[in-house]
Design an enzyme around this catalytic site. Structure first.
Site, PDB file in Angstrom:
ATOM      1  N   ARG A   1      54.913  42.070  31.945  1.00 34.18           N
ATOM      2  CA  ARG A   1      54.603  41.009  30.960  1.00 34.18           C
ATOM      3  C   ARG A   1      53.863  41.593  29.761  1.00 34.18           C
ATOM      4  O   ARG A   1      54.079  41.191  28.615  1.00 34.18           O
ATOM      5  CB  ARG A   1      53.765  39.914  31.630  1.00 34.18           C
ATOM      6  CG  ARG A   1      54.551  39.076  32.631  1.00 34.18           C
ATOM      7  CD  ARG A   1      53.712  37.996  33.242  1.00 34.18           C
ATOM      8  NE  ARG A   1      53.343  36.979  32.254  1.00 34.18           N
ATOM      9  CZ  ARG A   1      52.410  36.054  32.495  1.00 34.18           C
ATOM     10  NH1 ARG A   1      51.754  36.059  33.639  1.00 34.18           N
ATOM     11  NH2 ARG A   1      52.122  35.154  31.577  1.00 34.18           N
TER      12      ARG A   1
ATOM     13  N   HIS B   1      42.221  31.184  30.107  1.00 30.41           N
ATOM     14  CA  HIS B   1      42.843  31.830  31.269  1.00 30.41           C
ATOM     15  C   HIS B   1      42.843  33.347  31.147  1.00 30.41           C
ATOM     16  O   HIS B   1      43.575  34.030  31.861  1.00 30.41           O
ATOM     17  CB  HIS B   1      44.287  31.327  31.454  1.00 30.41           C
ATOM     18  CG  HIS B   1      44.343  29.911  31.970  1.00 30.41           C
ATOM     19  ND1 HIS B   1      45.498  29.178  31.978  1.00 30.41           N
ATOM     20  CD2 HIS B   1      43.383  29.092  32.471  1.00 30.41           C
ATOM     21  CE1 HIS B   1      45.250  27.981  32.490  1.00 30.41           C
ATOM     22  NE2 HIS B   1      43.967  27.894  32.768  1.00 30.41           N
TER      23      HIS B   1
ATOM     24  N   CYS C   1      36.888  45.403  35.372  1.00 32.88           N
ATOM     25  CA  CYS C   1      36.509  46.170  36.569  1.00 32.88           C
ATOM     26  C   CYS C   1      35.865  45.223  37.579  1.00 32.88           C
ATOM     27  O   CYS C   1      34.886  44.527  37.242  1.00 32.88           O
ATOM     28  CB  CYS C   1      35.526  47.267  36.194  1.00 32.88           C
ATOM     29  SG  CYS C   1      34.897  48.140  37.640  1.00 32.88           S
TER      30      CYS C   1
ATOM     31  N   CYS D   1      32.180  52.738  35.285  1.00 34.34           N
ATOM     32  CA  CYS D   1      31.633  53.158  36.595  1.00 34.34           C
ATOM     33  C   CYS D   1      32.510  54.214  37.269  1.00 34.34           C
ATOM     34  O   CYS D   1      32.205  54.659  38.378  1.00 34.34           O
ATOM     35  CB  CYS D   1      31.441  51.939  37.504  1.00 34.34           C
ATOM     36  SG  CYS D   1      32.976  51.185  38.056  1.00 34.34           S
TER      37      CYS D   1
END
Ligand code: APR
Length: 234
Positions: free
Chosen positions: A59, A109, A117, A139
């Site tokens: 998409r 949305h 993350c 991280c």
């Protein structure tokens, strides 16, 4: 025609249909090809992250070649030229409102061109594919990056901000949405409680059709520019 001070516009997949991006519940919509429980729920992602990443990677690729259409451009023009404030609350995860120049924009949305993350919450802009081997740039963990998209069963984003704008609005326009997914489908009720004039611009009557004071049906690239022209000539 009345002039309005606070306009809130809800958009759904129908405003991007003529830009070549699929809708969900039309006859050949996305949910007729995929089971949303597999690709648009946290449980589906837990079960098969590779397949979910493939779904969103496809998409995202499709979106990178999509162009905003006259419906998006008309809403950006309304924001620029209206005497009142104009806010677009979109259910869409595409970036076509941004492409057309809308700036007062809330993606309830999430956004297909962003990743998040699951460990540290870092939100990154993403145009390339995401996979289970994608490392978080902050991280550095792998296997924790997901599309920054709200799945079924998760809370939509910016709901307090949206609620505040709905209580202030005097014009609520719903464009290109079937009105079948809550909480977006309930926004028209909040607008009615605020005393707003309510308008549905859609290809065909939505599930919430009876709640709208004004309804104009046709393709967004025709009915949206025509309605914006009427608003701006008031
Ligand atoms: N112009 C205007 N409206 C259109 C057009 C068009 N060219 N083509 C389709 N539509 C209308 C359809 O008639 C339908 O009412 O757009 C609506 C699309 O409905 P859905 O496919 O249900 O999409 P949407 O309402 O945006 O779905 C809401 O459901 O799956 C979740 O998160 C997903 O944000 C999505 C939410």
């Amino acid at each position: 025609m009345t002039t309005y001070n606070n306009i809130v516009i809800l958009t759904g997949a129908g405003i991007s249909a003529e830009s070549g991006l699929g809708t969900f519940r039309d006859k050949d919509g996305l949910w007729t090809k995929y089971d949303l429980n597999d690709v648009a729920t946290p449980e589906g992602f837990q079960r098969d992250p590779v397949m979910v990443h493939q779904f969103y990677n496809a998409r995202r690729k499709n979106l990178l070649s999509a162009k905003a259409n006259d419906g998006h451009y008309a809403l950006a023009q309304l924001e620029r030229q209206s005497r009142g404030t104009v806010w677009v609350v979109t259910q869409n995860i595409d970036n076509l409102h941004e492409q057309a120049g809308t700036t007062n924009l809330i993606h309830m949305h999430g956004e297909l061109l962003k990743s998040r993350c699951a460990t540290c919450g870092y939100i990154d802009t993403k145009t390339q594919d995401i996979g289970t081997d994608t490392a978080c740039p902050v991280c550095t963990k792998t296997g924790v990056i997901r599309p920054h998209v709200v799945w079924f069963g998760e809370m939509p984003l910016y709901m307090d901000d949206i609620a505040e704008r709905l209580t202030l609005c005097d014009l609520f326009i719903s464009i290109g949405t079937s009105g079948s997914v809550y909480p977006a489908s309930g926004f028209v009720m909040e607008a009615l409680r605020a005393g707003a004039h309510t308008v549905e611009l859609n290809l065909e009557p939505s599930d919430g059709e009876s709640l709208f004071a004004e309804k104009i049906y046709g393709p967004a690239t025709q009915v949206v520019p025509a309605y914006v022209k009427k608003l701006l000539s008031a």
